[in-house]
Design a protein around this motif. Structure first.
Motif, short mmCIF file in Angstrom:
data_model
loop_
_atom_site.label_atom_id
_atom_site.label_comp_id
_atom_site.label_asym_id
_atom_site.label_seq_id
_atom_site.Cartn_x
_atom_site.Cartn_y
_atom_site.Cartn_z
N LEU A 124 -16.33 -17.66 12.18
CA LEU A 124 -15.42 -16.91 13.03
C LEU A 124 -14.16 -17.72 13.29
O LEU A 124 -14.14 -18.94 13.12
CB LEU A 124 -16.11 -16.56 14.35
CG LEU A 124 -17.23 -15.54 14.30
CD1 LEU A 124 -18.00 -15.52 15.62
CD2 LEU A 124 -16.67 -14.16 13.98
N PRO A 125 -13.07 -17.06 13.74
CA PRO A 125 -11.86 -17.81 14.09
C PRO A 125 -12.17 -18.88 15.13
O PRO A 125 -13.02 -18.69 16.00
CB PRO A 125 -10.93 -16.72 14.65
CG PRO A 125 -11.41 -15.46 14.00
CD PRO A 125 -12.90 -15.61 13.86
N MET A 126 -11.46 -20.00 15.06
CA MET A 126 -11.76 -21.14 15.91
C MET A 126 -11.67 -20.80 17.38
O MET A 126 -12.48 -21.26 18.20
CB MET A 126 -10.80 -22.29 15.58
CG MET A 126 -11.30 -23.65 16.03
SD MET A 126 -12.86 -24.09 15.23
CE MET A 126 -13.96 -24.18 16.63
N GLU A 127 -10.71 -19.99 17.78
CA GLU A 127 -10.58 -19.64 19.19
C GLU A 127 -11.79 -18.85 19.67
O GLU A 127 -12.23 -19.01 20.81
CB GLU A 127 -9.29 -18.85 19.44
CG GLU A 127 -8.03 -19.69 19.31
CD GLU A 127 -6.80 -18.97 19.80
OE1 GLU A 127 -6.93 -17.81 20.27
OE2 GLU A 127 -5.71 -19.55 19.71
N VAL A 128 -12.33 -18.00 18.81
CA VAL A 128 -13.53 -17.24 19.18
C VAL A 128 -14.73 -18.17 19.32
O VAL A 128 -15.53 -18.05 20.25
CB VAL A 128 -13.82 -16.15 18.13
CG1 VAL A 128 -15.13 -15.42 18.44
CG2 VAL A 128 -12.66 -15.15 18.06
N ILE A 129 -14.84 -19.11 18.39
CA ILE A 129 -15.95 -20.07 18.46
C ILE A 129 -15.86 -20.90 19.73
O ILE A 129 -16.86 -21.11 20.43
CB ILE A 129 -15.96 -20.98 17.22
CG1 ILE A 129 -16.35 -20.16 15.98
CG2 ILE A 129 -16.92 -22.15 17.40
CD1 ILE A 129 -16.31 -20.94 14.68
N GLU A 130 -14.67 -21.38 20.06
CA GLU A 130 -14.51 -22.18 21.28
C GLU A 130 -14.93 -21.38 22.52
O GLU A 130 -15.62 -21.89 23.40
CB GLU A 130 -13.06 -22.64 21.42
CG GLU A 130 -12.66 -23.72 20.43
CD GLU A 130 -11.26 -24.23 20.67
OE1 GLU A 130 -10.78 -24.14 21.82
OE2 GLU A 130 -10.63 -24.72 19.71
N GLU A 131 -14.49 -20.12 22.58
CA GLU A 131 -14.82 -19.28 23.74
C GLU A 131 -16.32 -19.08 23.85
O GLU A 131 -16.92 -19.27 24.91
CB GLU A 131 -14.12 -17.94 23.63
CG GLU A 131 -14.47 -16.97 24.75
CD GLU A 131 -13.78 -15.62 24.60
OE1 GLU A 131 -14.06 -14.74 25.42
OE2 GLU A 131 -12.99 -15.47 23.66
#
Length: 269
Positions: A124-131
């Motif tokens: 998944l996109p990195m921002e989604v993974i971080e969230e």
């Protein structure tokens, strides 16, 4: 008989707390009841009740005889709160093992470990993974604290978590490529697996020490990686990040060691 003080309205408490933790209400900003009431579309009464309660949590300070302002936090304060939280969580984990509940704790953690594994392999996109990682991390740490069944411990950890860059839901990276970020998150999650293994094996000392070690990557990011122990913190205040919110990111960390452990990292706790 003295009447109990009215409790602040939960909606006002929660909403004001989030405005502070998101940085919408700035450090040092004077808070006016009428302005907050208009912003939140509430009457002034729940605002008036919420402000002293938030001051007790450490998020506000008195400003004048009747007013409050958002508290400013230093790097040193955040480091102190982080270290205390790591010790307290380690104590909670140790008590669970000593009470003979380590295997049950490992079983309870397994769904969260599986969620983390799936997420970090998802592409998944990195921002989604971080969230999503931040949300999983909050649940994992909260589960250990809850299973310790110690109300005083819960309250102490909660007080630590209101200090910026201290809570387990903070995800903050600066100038890192997506591949580097995912490697750091995978390292932190491997530590989660090691903690579960220590629970399963009934090793009270190891599980306690793992929780303390688990905080070192976040501590390095707060120190900027360049501050010697005991040195004065940098003058700028750390910005607050919550699960799902990306903060300003700390300086570029060093490359991982030969063993795969990053020598500097941001909050992946």
């Amino acid at each position: 008989m003295k009447r109990a003080e009215p409790q602040p309205a939960p909606s006002a408490m929660v909403r004001l707390r989030e405005l502070i933790l998101r940085g919408t209400l700035k450090p040092g900003q004077r808070l006016l009841e009428i302005d907050l009431a208009e912003r939140l579309q509430l009457s002034r009464t729940p605002i008036r009740q919420a402000l002293p309660a938030l001051a007790l949590e450490g998020l506000l300070v008195r400003a004048g005889q009747r007013g409050y302002a958002v508290r400013s936090f230093t790097v040193a304060e955040s480091l102190s709160a982080l270290r205390l939280r790591a010790v307290l969580e380690g104590h909670a984990a140790r008590s669970i093992v000593l009470e003979g509940r380590g295997v049950q704790m490992a079983v309870a953690l397994q769904p969260l470990l599986d969620d983390g594994d799936t997420l970090l392999a998802s592409g998944l996109p990195m921002e989604v993974i971080e969230e999503q990682y931040g949300r999983m991390n909050i649940r994992l740490h909260a589960l250990v604290v809850e299973r310790s069944a110690d109300d005083l411990l819960h309250n102490l950890i909660a007080r630590c978590n209101v200090v910026p860059f201290t809570g387990p839901g903070v995800i903050a990276f600066e100038h890192r490529a997506a591949g580097e970020v995912i490697d750091l998150l995978r390292y932190a999650h491997r530590q989660h697996h090691a903690i579960a293994d220590a629970f399963r094996c009934g090793d009270a000392t190891r599980v306690e020490m793992l929780f303390r070690e688990h905080a070192t990557t976040q501590e390095d990011s707060l120190r900027g990686g360049d501050l010697a122990a005991g040195a004065a913190p940098p003058p700028r205040e750390p910005r607050i990040a919550r699960s799902g919110k990306r903060s300003r990111r700390p300086a570029e960390p060093s490359a991982p060691s030969a063993a795969g452990q990053p020598t500097r990292a941001t909050d992946v706790r």
